[in-house]
Design an enzyme around this catalytic site. Sequence first.
Site, short mmCIF file in Angstrom:
data_model
loop_
_atom_site.label_atom_id
_atom_site.label_comp_id
_atom_site.label_asym_id
_atom_site.label_seq_id
_atom_site.Cartn_x
_atom_site.Cartn_y
_atom_site.Cartn_z
N GLY A 143 5.40 39.23 11.47
CA GLY A 143 6.38 38.48 12.23
C GLY A 143 7.72 38.37 11.54
N VAL A 147 8.32 46.22 6.08
CA VAL A 147 8.51 46.61 4.68
C VAL A 147 8.40 48.13 4.57
CG1 VAL A 147 7.72 46.35 2.30
CG2 VAL A 147 7.56 44.42 3.89
N ASP A 259 2.29 29.74 2.06
CA ASP A 259 1.58 30.74 2.85
C ASP A 259 0.69 31.60 1.94
OD1 ASP A 259 0.79 31.97 5.19
OD2 ASP A 259 2.46 33.38 5.23
#
Length: 425
Positions: A143, A147, A259
């Site tokens: 989201g 990369v 996270d």
Amino acid sequence: MANNKTFLGLNIYTVVGVVFFVAALLLLVCLCARIRRRRFIHSALLYDRCAGYVAKIQTGPGVSEKRVKDEGGGTPIGGGNEGDMVVVVVGSSSQGSLSPSASMVSSLSSEVANIGWGRWYMLRELEIATNGFCEKNVIGEGGYGVVYRAVLPDCSVVAVKSLLDKKGQAEKEFKVEVEAIGKVRHKNLVGLIGYCAEGTQRKLVYEYVDNGNLEQWLHGNLGPVSPLTWDIRMKITLGTAKGLAYLHEGLEPKVVHRDIKSSNILLDKKWNSKVSDFGLAKLLGPDASHVTTRVMGTFGCVAPEYASTGMLNEGSDVYSFGILLMEIISGRRPVDYARPPREVNLVEWFKSLVASRRGDEVVDPLIDVQPSPRALKRALLVCLRCIDLDAKKRPKMGQVVHMLEGVEFPFHGVSPIFKIRSFTF
């Protein structure tokens, strides 16, 4: 009769053409110089706005500073309040206009290019390094963005995170990551090498970690025997714990990751772990017990008190680390709807087995050589302490490191099995 269409023996039209050509050439040179100067000034000011702070630039004639807080050569990570930011205005200090001299532009360029903790990349450089951000160079996506694997002109390999611009989210994440780990250097944290901000484009350049992430190794289809032995899993666990301990206890202000999950733990060829993806990170000052924020994170990994109140501190990361350790031990996802109803939630399933003295059944069956009873008991107790519903009873990450290293057993003078059975669920 004299020819009135000649000048110094040349046709008058030829002379006029030469004059116009020279004038046009001079004008073009001046325009190019002006464009380059404006482009650099724009980049320098854009850096100030996106990074949230800059190192203090030496002042001189024609340079003024507003809202300067001298921290002995630079500001700490996070830079404090916006009012403490260094805002460099190039030009007359009385007029505040952007009209630097050539020497000042050269000096400022040198300072920004070597700010002391990262390099400023132009978008064109990263386009070349990623072969035009082509799909075959994609090594991860979510989201937040995509990369890419990139090869720089010096043949070094890096990872370029291209942030998605969703209602200004790219700008926010860019600033958060630069503030959180811009100056941080630790072997168990992925290193930020540089950054790029042109127009709406926001890119972050990281060190390249060449062995994928923990989620791929735990849950990928790798055959009947997992390449992650018990010792390798504990090495990954310990490295992750050390990285988090540094964020919580080795920095000022401390960084709460927010996270922690298996996909954000990168691995190198020697199974050294590196915590990555700081887009949701929050900074916590020395006098703050928590910060109230919108609940973000991954379902199944978020601390219950944070999910219910939005009050975040380092204890929230400790809880998420406990879930991660359960995942490492069991090879199961935090939430897996493909399993029977009683096994969907990893925490509930894990607790029920440990409480009924069936702790050996939580170990991933794909591990070829099972851990010793003592090693397993230590790991199980660390899990249970980290996910204590009373956040104040959870250990600090520094204590977790000592527990995993065997320096400090979670409970002294009491039978580990008794403590597991008497744990309040």
